[in-house]
Design an enzyme around this catalytic site. Structure first.
Site, PDB file in Angstrom:
ATOM      1  N   ASP A 161       0.840  -1.203   0.000  1.00 17.17           N
ATOM      2  CA  ASP A 161       0.000   0.000   0.000  1.00 17.17           C
ATOM      3  C   ASP A 161       0.880   1.261   0.000  1.00 17.17           C
ATOM      4  O   ASP A 161       0.608   2.235  -0.700  1.00 17.17           O
ATOM      5  CB  ASP A 161      -0.916  -0.013   1.233  1.00 17.17           C
ATOM      6  CG  ASP A 161      -1.612  -1.351   1.395  1.00 17.17           C
ATOM      7  OD1 ASP A 161      -2.423  -1.705   0.538  1.00 17.17           O
ATOM      8  OD2 ASP A 161      -1.299  -2.071   2.374  1.00 17.17           O
ATOM      9  N   HIS A 189      -4.711  -3.409   6.355  1.00 17.37           N
ATOM     10  CA  HIS A 189      -4.498  -3.674   4.916  1.00 17.37           C
ATOM     11  C   HIS A 189      -5.847  -4.089   4.333  1.00 17.37           C
ATOM     12  O   HIS A 189      -6.149  -5.268   4.150  1.00 17.37           O
ATOM     13  CB  HIS A 189      -3.469  -4.781   4.694  1.00 17.37           C
ATOM     14  CG  HIS A 189      -3.395  -5.181   3.240  1.00 17.37           C
ATOM     15  ND1 HIS A 189      -2.935  -4.342   2.260  1.00 17.37           N
ATOM     16  CD2 HIS A 189      -3.771  -6.322   2.596  1.00 17.37           C
ATOM     17  CE1 HIS A 189      -3.014  -4.946   1.083  1.00 17.37           C
ATOM     18  NE2 HIS A 189      -3.530  -6.144   1.264  1.00 17.37           N
TER      19      HIS A 189
HETATM   20  P1  NAD Z   1      -2.216 -18.340  -4.102  1.00 15.30           P
HETATM   21  O1  NAD Z   1      -3.593 -18.896  -3.924  1.00 15.30           O
HETATM   22  O2  NAD Z   1      -1.585 -18.270  -5.446  1.00 15.30           O
HETATM   23  O3  NAD Z   1      -1.212 -19.157  -3.163  1.00 15.30           O
HETATM   24  C1  NAD Z   1      -1.512 -19.456  -1.845  1.00 15.30           C
HETATM   25  C2  NAD Z   1      -0.774 -20.743  -1.503  1.00 15.30           C
HETATM   26  O4  NAD Z   1      -0.940 -20.979  -0.123  1.00 15.30           O
HETATM   27  C3  NAD Z   1      -1.312 -21.970  -2.242  1.00 15.30           C
HETATM   28  O5  NAD Z   1      -0.246 -22.594  -2.939  1.00 15.30           O
HETATM   29  C4  NAD Z   1      -1.858 -22.848  -1.131  1.00 15.30           C
HETATM   30  O6  NAD Z   1      -1.687 -24.239  -1.393  1.00 15.30           O
HETATM   31  C5  NAD Z   1      -1.030 -22.377   0.055  1.00 15.30           C
HETATM   32  N1  NAD Z   1      -1.594 -22.675   1.364  1.00 15.30           N
HETATM   33  C6  NAD Z   1      -2.888 -22.696   1.746  1.00 15.30           C
HETATM   34  N2  NAD Z   1      -2.993 -23.065   3.024  1.00 15.30           N
HETATM   35  C7  NAD Z   1      -1.746 -23.289   3.471  1.00 15.30           C
HETATM   36  C8  NAD Z   1      -1.206 -23.710   4.712  1.00 15.30           C
HETATM   37  N3  NAD Z   1      -1.981 -24.006   5.749  1.00 15.30           N
HETATM   38  N4  NAD Z   1       0.135 -23.826   4.811  1.00 15.30           N
HETATM   39  C9  NAD Z   1       0.937 -23.564   3.769  1.00 15.30           C
HETATM   40  N5  NAD Z   1       0.484 -23.172   2.557  1.00 15.30           N
HETATM   41  C10 NAD Z   1      -0.843 -23.028   2.423  1.00 15.30           C
HETATM   42  O7  NAD Z   1      -2.255 -16.913  -3.408  1.00 15.30           O
HETATM   43  P2  NAD Z   1      -1.219 -15.701  -3.584  1.00 15.30           P
HETATM   44  O8  NAD Z   1      -1.636 -14.887  -4.752  1.00 15.30           O
HETATM   45  O9  NAD Z   1       0.158 -16.197  -3.498  1.00 15.30           O
HETATM   46  O10 NAD Z   1      -1.605 -14.830  -2.294  1.00 15.30           O
HETATM   47  C11 NAD Z   1      -1.351 -15.318  -1.006  1.00 15.30           C
HETATM   48  C12 NAD Z   1      -2.025 -14.452   0.039  1.00 15.30           C
HETATM   49  O11 NAD Z   1      -1.466 -13.128   0.030  1.00 15.30           O
HETATM   50  C13 NAD Z   1      -3.527 -14.236  -0.189  1.00 15.30           C
HETATM   51  O12 NAD Z   1      -4.163 -14.291   1.085  1.00 15.30           O
HETATM   52  C14 NAD Z   1      -3.613 -12.819  -0.732  1.00 15.30           C
HETATM   53  O13 NAD Z   1      -4.880 -12.254  -0.481  1.00 15.30           O
HETATM   54  C15 NAD Z   1      -2.524 -12.168   0.072  1.00 15.30           C
HETATM   55  N6  NAD Z   1      -2.011 -10.885  -0.449  1.00 15.30           N
HETATM   56  C16 NAD Z   1      -1.661  -9.953   0.476  1.00 15.30           C
HETATM   57  C17 NAD Z   1      -1.143  -8.741   0.072  1.00 15.30           C
HETATM   58  C18 NAD Z   1      -0.744  -7.699   1.076  1.00 15.30           C
HETATM   59  O14 NAD Z   1      -0.389  -6.583   0.649  1.00 15.30           O
HETATM   60  N7  NAD Z   1      -0.746  -7.938   2.381  1.00 15.30           N
HETATM   61  C19 NAD Z   1      -0.991  -8.485  -1.284  1.00 15.30           C
HETATM   62  C20 NAD Z   1      -1.325  -9.463  -2.206  1.00 15.30           C
HETATM   63  C21 NAD Z   1      -1.846 -10.684  -1.765  1.00 15.30           C
HETATM   64  C1  LMR Z   2      -3.676  -6.558  -2.599  1.00 15.27           C
HETATM   65  O1  LMR Z   2      -3.647  -5.542  -1.887  1.00 15.27           O
HETATM   66  O2  LMR Z   2      -3.242  -6.571  -3.764  1.00 15.27           O
HETATM   67  C2  LMR Z   2      -4.280  -7.843  -2.055  1.00 15.27           C
HETATM   68  O3  LMR Z   2      -4.353  -7.780  -0.660  1.00 15.27           O
HETATM   69  C3  LMR Z   2      -5.611  -8.093  -2.666  1.00 15.27           C
HETATM   70  C4  LMR Z   2      -6.196  -9.416  -2.261  1.00 15.27           C
HETATM   71  O4  LMR Z   2      -7.383  -9.410  -1.850  1.00 15.27           O
HETATM   72  O5  LMR Z   2      -5.509 -10.452  -2.351  1.00 15.27           O
END
Ligand code: NAD
Ligand code: LMR
Length: 327
Positions: A161, A189
């Site tokens: 962010d 977030h």
């Molecule tokens: P994704 O679905 O591509 O990958 C998530 C992975 O986590 C999968 O491979 C799944 O098998 C694994 N997983 C699920 N449960 C698990 C567990 N108990 N132990 C270990 N691994 C486990 O998702 P992504 O695009 O990589 O995003 C991951 C997370 O990050 C999501 O929650 C997304 O919303 C979040 N995110 C946060 C931000 C931020 O700024 N904070 C930004 C983008 C995404």
């Molecule tokens: C982001 O800020 O890009 C993510 O947290 C969005 C999401 O819901 O995975």
């Protein structure tokens, strides 16, 4: 030439999109610097272990000089044993028909045992960054199951962010992002977060003043930053991955190496009226490997309302996970 002992970095959700964008950068030295070898531990759920193995094969094929080893497991205790840096990326996404309580409960099932495993086996200097959403509250859950680890070691990511806010302002003013300092994200977030241009500076004055356009600040800048995650999902058909991985690298790098001013979601000590114990984003500086909330800022009424709204949402999430018995 690497000279120090290898640092153990555990990445959960290693076979996911962010994992794929993150692991190669960690192994190349961008997380901890060019003198620090890393041992990677990849934690996944059983159906994704094969994909994690494929990623590990590709890591091998890069022949990174700093990569001292890779371990792949579906056992949290093993993954976090001796961990120095824990990147908690894997989380349960919201799916159709899922209520907020269901989402929090599903994530509680992930972050409670991971918190316990960190408590049981992490190294004394462990640093935890929670990326998986809802990141602040997942960090709160993990932290509350790791009573022997100092609370300040659990953080959640608002650096994406922060970087988004820098980029929007730089474009608006026609300046480089490097000319903007003191950017701050407050709160959660989520779409309630408050990206603060009154504290940010450009050319020696407040960025809000430099922009000189209250309507843009209120009606364009704040919602663009706060809803950028949803806009990326709409455009890409998947949530942000490379930019999220980049922000995770920035967050940990600055925590370890120092920063005059950045945004991190950290446990509140009551500063700026944020209830103690909530994991909320603040302006922080990092010195000697530790973060400190920057103190003494005057908060105007416009900012106060927005900080309070986002912090109010965090308090509701805390109450919901408390009712579910997750903290
Ligand atoms: P994704 O679905 O591509 O990958 C998530 C992975 O986590 C999968 O491979 C799944 O098998 C694994 N997983 C699920 N449960 C698990 C567990 N108990 N132990 C270990 N691994 C486990 O998702 P992504 O695009 O990589 O995003 C991951 C997370 O990050 C999501 O929650 C997304 O919303 C979040 N995110 C946060 C931000 C931020 O700024 N904070 C930004 C983008 C995404
Ligand atoms: C982001 O800020 O890009 C993510 O947290 C969005 C999401 O819901 O995975």
């Amino acid at each position: 030439m690497a000279s120090k002992a290898a640092v153990k970095v555990t990445v959960t959700g290693a076979a996911g999109q962010i994992g794929y964008a993150l692991l190669f950068r960690i192994a190349s030295g961008q997380l901890l610097g060019p003198d620090t070898p890393v041992r990677l531990s990849l934690l996944e759920i059983p159906p994704a272990l094969k994909a994690a193995e494929g990623t590990a094969m590709e890591l091998d094929d890069c022949a990174f000089p700093l990569l001292a080893g890779i371990d792949i497991t579906d056992d949290a205790k093993h993954a976090f044993d001796g961990v120095n840096v824990a990147l908690l990326v894997g989380a349960r996404p919201r799916t159709k028909g899922m209520e907020r309580g269901d989402l929090l409960e599903a994530n509680g099932g992930i972050f409670k045992p991971q918190g316990e495993a960190i408590n049981a086996g992490a190294a004394d200097d462990v640093r935890v960054l929670v990326v998986g959403n809802p990141a602040n509250t997942n960090a709160l859950i993990a932290r509350s199951h790791a009573p022997d680890v100092p609370a300040e070691r659990f953080t959640a990511m608002t650096r994406l962010d922060h970087n988004r806010a820098l980029s929007q302002v730089a474009t608006k003013l026609g300046v480089s992002v490097s000319e903007i300092s003191r950017m701050t994200i407050w709160g959660n977030h989520s779409a309630t977060q408050y990206p603060d241009l009154f504290r940010a500076q450009v050319g020696g004055r407040s960025a809000a003043e430099a922009v000189g356009d209250d309507a843009w600040l209120r009606d364009t800048f704040i919602p663009t930053v706060a809803k950028r995650g949803a806009a990326i999902i709409e455009a890409r058909g998947a949530s942000s991955a490379a930019s999220a991985a980049n922000a995770a690298i920035d967050h940990v790098y600055d925590w370890v190496h120092g920063s005059d001013w950045t945004s991190m979601a950290v446990v509140s000590d009551g500063s700026y009226g944020v209830p103690e114990g909530l994991i909320s984003s603040f302006p922080v500086r990092c010195v000697d490997g530790q973060w400190q909330i920057i103190q003494g800022l005057e908060i105007d009424e416009f900012s106060r309302e927005r900080i309070d709204a986002s912090v109010g949402e965090l308090a509701e999430e805390r109450d919901a996970v408390r009712e579910l018995g997750l903290i």
